[in-house]
Design a protein around this motif. Structure first.
Motif, PDB file in Angstrom:
ATOM      1  N   LEU A   5     115.942 -14.657  91.396  1.00  0.00           N
ATOM      2  CA  LEU A   5     114.946 -14.342  90.369  1.00  0.00           C
ATOM      3  C   LEU A   5     115.626 -14.019  89.045  1.00  0.00           C
ATOM      4  O   LEU A   5     115.218 -14.499  87.979  1.00  0.00           O
ATOM      5  CB  LEU A   5     114.087 -13.151  90.811  1.00  0.00           C
ATOM      6  CG  LEU A   5     113.055 -13.433  91.899  1.00  0.00           C
ATOM      7  CD1 LEU A   5     112.380 -12.139  92.325  1.00  0.00           C
ATOM      8  CD2 LEU A   5     112.011 -14.413  91.404  1.00  0.00           C
ATOM      9  N   ILE A  46     116.876 -16.769  86.642  1.00  0.00           N
ATOM     10  CA  ILE A  46     115.920 -17.438  85.763  1.00  0.00           C
ATOM     11  C   ILE A  46     116.059 -16.926  84.335  1.00  0.00           C
ATOM     12  O   ILE A  46     115.907 -17.672  83.374  1.00  0.00           O
ATOM     13  CB  ILE A  46     114.482 -17.193  86.269  1.00  0.00           C
ATOM     14  CG1 ILE A  46     114.278 -17.892  87.601  1.00  0.00           C
ATOM     15  CG2 ILE A  46     113.454 -17.668  85.262  1.00  0.00           C
ATOM     16  CD1 ILE A  46     112.943 -17.614  88.226  1.00  0.00           C
ATOM     17  N   PHE A  66     113.485 -23.360  90.065  1.00  0.00           N
ATOM     18  CA  PHE A  66     113.088 -23.211  88.675  1.00  0.00           C
ATOM     19  C   PHE A  66     114.299 -23.188  87.760  1.00  0.00           C
ATOM     20  O   PHE A  66     114.372 -23.927  86.779  1.00  0.00           O
ATOM     21  CB  PHE A  66     112.253 -21.934  88.509  1.00  0.00           C
ATOM     22  CG  PHE A  66     111.676 -21.764  87.137  1.00  0.00           C
ATOM     23  CD1 PHE A  66     110.526 -22.454  86.787  1.00  0.00           C
ATOM     24  CD2 PHE A  66     112.258 -20.939  86.213  1.00  0.00           C
ATOM     25  CE1 PHE A  66     109.978 -22.311  85.526  1.00  0.00           C
ATOM     26  CE2 PHE A  66     111.720 -20.787  84.946  1.00  0.00           C
ATOM     27  CZ  PHE A  66     110.578 -21.477  84.605  1.00  0.00           C
ATOM     28  N   ASN A  72     113.377 -23.308  76.408  1.00  0.00           N
ATOM     29  CA  ASN A  72     112.925 -23.142  77.779  1.00  0.00           C
ATOM     30  C   ASN A  72     112.262 -21.795  78.017  1.00  0.00           C
ATOM     31  O   ASN A  72     112.387 -20.890  77.212  1.00  0.00           O
ATOM     32  CB  ASN A  72     114.121 -23.274  78.714  1.00  0.00           C
ATOM     33  CG  ASN A  72     114.101 -24.581  79.450  1.00  0.00           C
ATOM     34  OD1 ASN A  72     113.056 -24.973  79.971  1.00  0.00           O
ATOM     35  ND2 ASN A  72     115.221 -25.253  79.481  1.00  0.00           N
ATOM     36  N   TYR A  73     111.601 -21.712  79.154  1.00  0.00           N
ATOM     37  CA  TYR A  73     111.064 -20.426  79.597  1.00  0.00           C
ATOM     38  C   TYR A  73     112.164 -19.636  80.284  1.00  0.00           C
ATOM     39  O   TYR A  73     112.910 -20.181  81.089  1.00  0.00           O
ATOM     40  CB  TYR A  73     109.944 -20.638  80.611  1.00  0.00           C
ATOM     41  CG  TYR A  73     108.636 -21.084  80.027  1.00  0.00           C
ATOM     42  CD1 TYR A  73     107.689 -20.146  79.662  1.00  0.00           C
ATOM     43  CD2 TYR A  73     108.332 -22.416  79.889  1.00  0.00           C
ATOM     44  CE1 TYR A  73     106.463 -20.540  79.148  1.00  0.00           C
ATOM     45  CE2 TYR A  73     107.117 -22.824  79.374  1.00  0.00           C
ATOM     46  CZ  TYR A  73     106.178 -21.881  79.004  1.00  0.00           C
ATOM     47  OH  TYR A  73     104.973 -22.264  78.516  1.00  0.00           O
ATOM     48  N   LEU A  75     111.175 -16.284  81.265  1.00  0.00           N
ATOM     49  CA  LEU A  75     110.357 -15.307  81.994  1.00  0.00           C
ATOM     50  C   LEU A  75     110.939 -13.897  81.975  1.00  0.00           C
ATOM     51  O   LEU A  75     110.779 -13.139  82.912  1.00  0.00           O
ATOM     52  CB  LEU A  75     110.175 -15.726  83.467  1.00  0.00           C
ATOM     53  CG  LEU A  75     109.844 -17.168  83.821  1.00  0.00           C
ATOM     54  CD1 LEU A  75     109.376 -17.232  85.257  1.00  0.00           C
ATOM     55  CD2 LEU A  75     108.785 -17.760  82.936  1.00  0.00           C
ATOM     56  N   MET A 122     108.545 -11.007  82.509  1.00  0.00           N
ATOM     57  CA  MET A 122     108.035 -10.822  83.860  1.00  0.00           C
ATOM     58  C   MET A 122     109.139 -10.381  84.817  1.00  0.00           C
ATOM     59  O   MET A 122     108.894  -9.661  85.777  1.00  0.00           O
ATOM     60  CB  MET A 122     107.413 -12.125  84.344  1.00  0.00           C
ATOM     61  CG  MET A 122     106.653 -11.980  85.630  1.00  0.00           C
ATOM     62  SD  MET A 122     106.031 -13.559  86.181  1.00  0.00           S
ATOM     63  CE  MET A 122     104.516 -13.661  85.312  1.00  0.00           C
TER      64      MET A 122
END
Lengths: 639, 297
Positions: A345, A348, A475, A605-606, A608, A611
């Motif tokens: 995670l 990312i 991802f 790009n994302y 995140l 989050m």
């Protein structure tokens, strides 16, 4: 004969010789010859399966490795290392000032009485051993590690001459430590006597400490000491395992531990698994491997693919037959699973290429530790396979990023936009490495399939970590691949002045990434399956049915056709500018908007990061994994 | 294991029947949606006319290699469906489908236009949103039936340890996984409120996301690939009913109608809502179900 002692000793000797060589023109042939020697030795070992079983009956070998002299020599070296580390500790600041000496003294206090008292060595019949797992590891160390050393020749020249002229050129030390590291790794995978294993284990700790601190600036020295502290903590666990094993009257050897099973050897096995967890940078110890990226790229490549962390997962997988179906095993597996999810995670949110690679290494090692903790034959099969595929693909990825960083003067993923024009060959190799890391039908997929199956069979609840972690993995790799592909403006080709050693390493690893996928059924049936069968005393064992293997190979063949489509490149199509929401100016990345204003465009790009806050997630991971490990150690202490 | 001839016949039937069925489904979809919006809607065969028309258009590209990715997206989607309908390993089916989806995304990245770039990024978030429950579906079906083989699940296999009444109908053991998968289906079928990457409703967006730079025959290929994919997705629903095929067929019809209703009553949401809710559903219903199932030993 004595191939195995030679494999251990030769890199050490080459390392010592390299220490004296300061001229680059002499160093080159010596390093190349050394690399050839370790590669040839590893391949020879794998290719001559008939000699391995009775290798130890050869009188010469017995004479070399079983003499008390060897033990004495190790004791002296170990003592010297301890004194050196205490000195390092005293020179450092704040809490490390007392922690490092404390850890070193703790280890010595546990082991010194045993070593001086004697009585344990006769009980170990063989100081060295060699089975199929050792051979697999030796192949990885020899081939991947060797290629990285070759790559380092050109890389370090550019590093010192063009990029860091201000740094003192200590390349002789650098290459010496690289080879000593390889020698110590051979020692780790061939040692049966736990004292010997511990000796080589400490040398890998010391080598990584030196390599991480190579640059000599504050940051690298700080990170090197952090790595040292964490690995010494693991070493303390290792020493405690030996202490317990000897004090309870059992021979201090791996084969004796495995033969005696969970009823007798669970405690030392749990402690060794703890040592493995620290060395393979699982949560809560991940920060040392992340910090290690301050070192020159070949060091990162070596630590992440063929050495250091592999020693950790190697030891955990060795312990699997003992950990299987125990609470200790479940705790170890949970640490691995948690690490896989948390670091996938967090990856990312990273835009630093080396950081993404580092997180992905930790995540993949988490999967392997998970396999080791579950400890069923299918899980061990998957774990060994993961080690192989990960070592090759990750070695390739780091080496690519190293070259890219030198040429683009940045390792930020956003700066790699248009890389296919700037560095076409590197860009394609990078993509091959990524495909090897996560895409069907490449290696990792086979392993992931096997891991998921093994987990569902043994501990279905742990599948939670795998399914979410895999989604995150997907991802961050795909978005990176996307950046490599997109082209918004023309770029000049900067793929020049890359040394021959670097190209050899890159091409070889790219070829291996592909080749091991094609040849994986052979790898499995000649090395991994026999190992699992022998370890678990199984007459018959297969994980993946033939139908599935055929499907995978069809898929691989299908994907291999993809490059062929480029034969059709640019034919029968009309090329236009992209749609930009205005009148294109003909520049490709500019448009005329309202009132005749010309606008540019950029694509991001994302990540995140809102989050998935990196610091919070890692903290949560550290706390949770710390609790799991505390449970493990507390259980050990209570029994 | 089936004989090769048997497999070949199944592959051939699938290759021909799936696009026909998928195209018809798309036609029905548009008719029903139109009725829900008080319109008459296009003829039933309109999707086929559309694809034929697209096929005859001139190929236009931004980057010369962008279409190659779509060709492989198409090939791999067809391949994945073939794997599924030949009854092979469910996990491999899922992995292969992911691979085909990635080719689609990479094609859009390659096209290098800001709109397709955003579309590709959003598609990627969608993949991340549904991937966990798709994998958990495989895990759940394996726990309920003891196998990953699609054929065996269709044949009514059940796990000896979980031989409760009705164990040969997996959905009875996996209601939570099924519900969470339905939620993910909304994403997979590219329906509102989760049609973030590219919407088929004109009122949702001015520029079509992921497919912005694809036109002519390539766009036709994307369309047909979706037909193949949709048929296979309904196959997943069918799988939950094991050997009880009438229930499976009814479930597929009901599911599809339900997806349409949701599609027509919801506006598009932002990606954080989609990601959080899909993962939440997966966690609560999907994983909760797995926990219960693992206690049933």
């Amino acid at each position: 004969m004595g191939l195995i002692p030679l494999l251990i000793a030769v890199p050490f000797l080459i390392g010592l010789a390299l220490l004296l060589i300061t001229r680059d023109c002499i160093r080159k042939p010596v390093v190349a010859a050394g690399v050839l020697a370790v590669m040839a030795g590893s391949v020879l070992l794998a290719a001559l399966p008939s000699i391995s079983p009775n290798l130890f009956q050869l009188p010469l070998l017995q004479g070399v490795v079983n003499r008390e002299l060897a033990n004495r020599a190790m004791l002296i070296v170990e003592g010297a290392i301890s004194l050196y580390l205490i000195w390092v500790g005293l020179r450092s600041s704040q809490w490390q000032k007392w922690l490092i000496p404390l850890l070193v003294v703790g280890q010595a206090a546990l082991l010194l009485p045993l070593e001086l008292g004697g009585g344990h060595h006769p009980a170990v019949a063989q100081n060295l051993f060699c089975d199929k797992f050792s051979i697999i590891m030796a192949l990885i160390i020899g081939i991947v590690g060797g290629l990285i050393c070759l790559y380092a020749l050109g890389y370090m020249r550019e590093f010192h001459e063009s990029h860091h002229p201000e740094m003192p050129d200590r390349r002789n030390r650098f290459f010496a430590i690289l080879f000593i590291f390889l020698g110590a790794m051979y020692g780790v995978v061939f040692a049966n006597n736990l004292f010997w294993l511990y000796f080589f284990w400490e040398i890998t700790t010391l080598s990584s400490f030196w390599l991480i601190g190579y640059k000599g600036n504050d940051e690298s020295r700080r990170n090197a000491r952090r790595a040292l502290v964490m690995n010494l903590a693991g070493g303390l666990g290792f020493a405690a395992a030996i202490y317990w094993q000897v004090r309870s009257g059992h021979p201090a050897s791996l084969d004796a531990m495995i033969a005696s099973g969970a009823a007798v050897a669970l405690l030392p096995a749990a402690l060794l698994a703890f040592a493995g967890i620290t060395k393979s940078a699982q949560l809560p110890f991940s920060s040392w491997l992340l910090g290690a990226m301050v070192a020159p790229t070949p060091v990162s490549a070596l630590l992440h693919s063929s050495t250091m962390v592999n020693a950790g997962v190697y030891l955990v997988l060795r312990m699997s037959p003992i950990l299987r179906d125990t609470t200790a095993g479940l705790l170890v597996a949970s640490v691995g699973a948690l690490t896989f999810l948390a670091t996938s995670l967090v990856a990312i949110t990273a835009s630093d290429a080396k950081k993404v690679l580092a997180y992905s290494t930790i995540a993949n090692l988490g999967l392997i530790v998970l396999c080791g903790g579950i400890g069923t034959p299918a899980a061990v099969w998957a774990g060994v396979l993961l080690i192989v595929f990960h070592a090759i693909a990750k070695g390739l990825l780091f080496l690519c990023v190293g070259v890219i960083e030198h040429k683009l003067h940045s390792r930020d993923i956003n700066d790699m936009s248009g890389l296919i024009l700037k560095m076409p060959r590197l860009s394609i190799m990078l993509q091959i490495g990524m495909a090897g890391m996560f895409l069907a039908p490449f290696g990792m997929l086979i392993s992931k399939w096997a891991v998921l199956k093994a987990v569902v069979d043994a501990q279905p609840l742990l599948s939670f970590f795998i399914v979410f972690g895999s989604a995150a993995t997907l991802f961050f790799w795909v978005k990176w691949m996307g950046v490599l592909l997109e082209v918004t403006q023309p770029h000049a080709n900067v793929e020049r002045n890359i040394g021959r050693g670097e190209w050899v390493a890159l091409y070889a690893l790219a070829g291996l990434t592909f080749g091991t996928c094609m040849l994986f059924p052979l790898l499995s049936s000649f090395l991994i399956v026999p190992y699992v069968k022998a370890q678990y005393h199984l007459a018959d064992f297969s994980v993946m049915g033939q139908g599935n293997v055929i499907i995978m190979i069809i898929m691989l063949a299908l994907v291999s056709l993809f490059p062929l489509s480029f034969l059709h490149y640019g034919r029968h199509v009309k090329v236009v500018d992209p749609y930009l929401g205005g009148a294109n100016t003909g520049q490709g990345n500019q448009f005329t908007g309202s009132a005749g204003a010309v606008h540019g465009m950029s694509m991001q790009n994302y990540y995140l990061s809102a989050m998935l806050p990196e610091a919070k997630l890692m903290l949560a991971g550290v706390v949770l994994a710390g609790l799991l490990l505390a449970g493990l150690l507390l259980g050990v202490a209570l029994v | 294991m089936n004989s090769w001839g048997h497999v070949l016949i199944r592959v051939l039937i699938y290759l021909v029947a799936a696009p026909l069925l998928g195209g018809l489904l798309a036609g029905i979809d548009r008719r029903i949606s139109a009725r829900m919006q008080s319109r008459v809607g296009p003829p039933l065969l309109q999707p086929f006319y559309d694809v034929a028309k697209l096929w005859s258009k001139e190929p236009i590209v931004v980057r010369r290699s962008q279409n190659f990715y779509i060709i492989f997206f198409f090939l791999l989607t067809v391949f994945t469906g073939g794997l599924f309908f030949c009854g092979s390993d469910l996990l491999l089916v899922f992995f292969a489908l992911t691979l085909s989806g990635i080719f689609f995304i990479l094609g859009a990245y390659k096209a290098s236009s800001p709109y397709s770039f955003v579309g590709a990024s959003r598609e990627l978030i969608q993949v991340m949103a549904y991937e966990p429950i798709v994998l958990l579906t495989a895990v759940g079906l394996y726990m309920a039936t003891g196998t990953f083989q699609v054929d065996a699940i269709w044949g009514g296999a059940f796990h000896p340890l979980k031989a409760l009444p009705g164990a040969h109908i997996p959905v009875l053991l996996l209601p939570g996984v099924f519900v969470a998968l339905l939620y993910a289906m909304e994403i997979k079928f590219r329906k509102s409120p989760f049609d973030l990457a590219a919407s088929h409703h004109a009122h949702q967006e001015l520029v079509r996301g992921i497919t912005t730079e694809f036109s002519g025959p390539t766009l036709a290929m994307i369309e047909v690939a979706h037909w193949y994919e949709n048929v296979m997705l309904l196959g997943w629903i069918f799988l939950f009913f094991g050997s009880c095929w009438p229930a499976g067929l009814i479930a597929c019809a009901v599911t599809y109608f339900l997806l349409l209703v949701v599609d027509n009553v919801c506006a598009r949401v932002k990606w954080p809502v989609m990601l959080r809710s899909a993962w939440g559903m997966t966690l609560v219903f999907g994983f909760g179900n797995i926990v219960v199932l693992s206690l049933l030993k």
